[in-house]
Design an enzyme around this catalytic site. Sequence first.
Site, short mmCIF file in Angstrom:
data_model
loop_
_atom_site.label_atom_id
_atom_site.label_comp_id
_atom_site.label_asym_id
_atom_site.label_seq_id
_atom_site.Cartn_x
_atom_site.Cartn_y
_atom_site.Cartn_z
N LEU A 32 -11.73 26.03 0.37
CA LEU A 32 -10.79 26.89 1.21
C LEU A 32 -9.61 26.01 1.30
CD1 LEU A 32 -13.35 28.46 3.76
CD2 LEU A 32 -12.66 29.13 1.23
N TYR B 244 -13.91 22.81 3.05
CA TYR B 244 -12.67 23.45 3.67
C TYR B 244 -11.90 22.20 3.83
CZ TYR B 244 -14.10 22.14 8.31
OH TYR B 244 -14.43 21.47 9.40
N CYS B 245 -10.69 22.51 3.69
CA CYS B 245 -9.49 21.17 3.78
C CYS B 245 -9.44 21.13 5.38
CB CYS B 245 -8.30 21.39 3.35
SG CYS B 245 -7.03 20.17 3.72
N VAL B 246 -9.78 19.88 5.76
CA VAL B 246 -9.94 19.54 7.23
C VAL B 246 -8.46 19.40 7.77
CG1 VAL B 246 -10.09 17.02 6.85
CG2 VAL B 246 -10.98 17.94 8.96
N ALA C 37 -7.12 22.84 8.32
CA ALA C 37 -7.81 23.60 9.41
C ALA C 37 -7.40 23.16 10.81
CB ALA C 37 -9.41 23.39 9.14
#
Lengths: 113, 115, 118
Positions: free
Chosen positions: B40, B78-80, B83
């Site tokens: 994501l 997911y790409c931290v 986010a």
Amino acid sequence: MALTSISVGGKQLALDKHGYLADINDWHCGVAEYFAEVEQISLTAAHWEVIHFVRNFYQEFGTSPAIRVLVKAMANQLGPEKGNSKYLFMLFPQGPAKQATRLAGLPKPARCL
Amino acid sequence: MTNFSLLLTTSPLASQDIASALQFAKASLTAGYKIDQVFLYQDAVLSAAPDIDLPADEPNLSQQLADFCLQYRIPLLYCVTAAEKRGIVVVSSGFIAAGLAEFAMRLTDSKLVQF
Amino acid sequence: MQHIAIIQRQSPFNSSSGREALDLILALAAVEHQLSVIFSGDAIYQLLPVNLNRDFGLKRYQQGFKMFGLYDIDKLYVCGQSMQQRQIRPEELAVTAQQLDSLSLQQLLAKQQQIVCI
């Protein structure tokens, strides 16, 4: 609780959420010396060279360098003896990109790169 | 057999991309393919938000995606950084913090399909 | 490692796509994937020097395009049709990119192993 500002040379300077300088224009050598003490680094000429290098990098490219590109850029400009991660980790044991950018008053490099 | 990597970039509320990705993933598994990762990025990280509260008659695609990936042991990353930029620090269960570097490395033996 | 094309399609003025696409491009290049970066449609506007104005209200990430050399990204392309539609000439761009017509773009894409469109 992390500090929201630091006092350097009689002036209050704001920090961001990560304990990095909030405004890169607030930076002067005293700020690097302050952060060096926090990070338990005794500054040498070699450290200053990297600090000025990452500041110039930010001014040119608009971003704090991640470790890989820092190594590459230093190798291009200062030669392979300095442009390698072993050398940089010797100077900044907790992570050259992370520590050198903090001392240089730059934003923390993105975690995902 | 091809392995697939699925990349989602749009908000779970703004499109049916998750639904399409789920259909693709189910069909792939049924046909014997493997899914290496679901990644994501951009607004798709909003799926990982812990407090999504939808009316009972609206499909919760984010939850469906998490359940699906858990059931078939597919890494749901997911790409931290993306986010954190959107204020998502604590995430709902099943979503794994990762970086773009990890996405790039997992791509090596995988066919990318973007939704 | 793989041959990957990244197609940028969004204007820099109304979303963070260009900014986040740059991060993705650098991450892919960092693990030695062979990239072709294509600016198409409104993404052409990302390449105009106007984006470097100090009073631009978003992060001026376009400075970061200069890092492509450090990451060995040398295949930069703009869609010729998109340029013509917006009456932008190659010399107006802040970045040197090769202009391609639709046939050459098709041929370029056909050679890739992966395509990411943002």
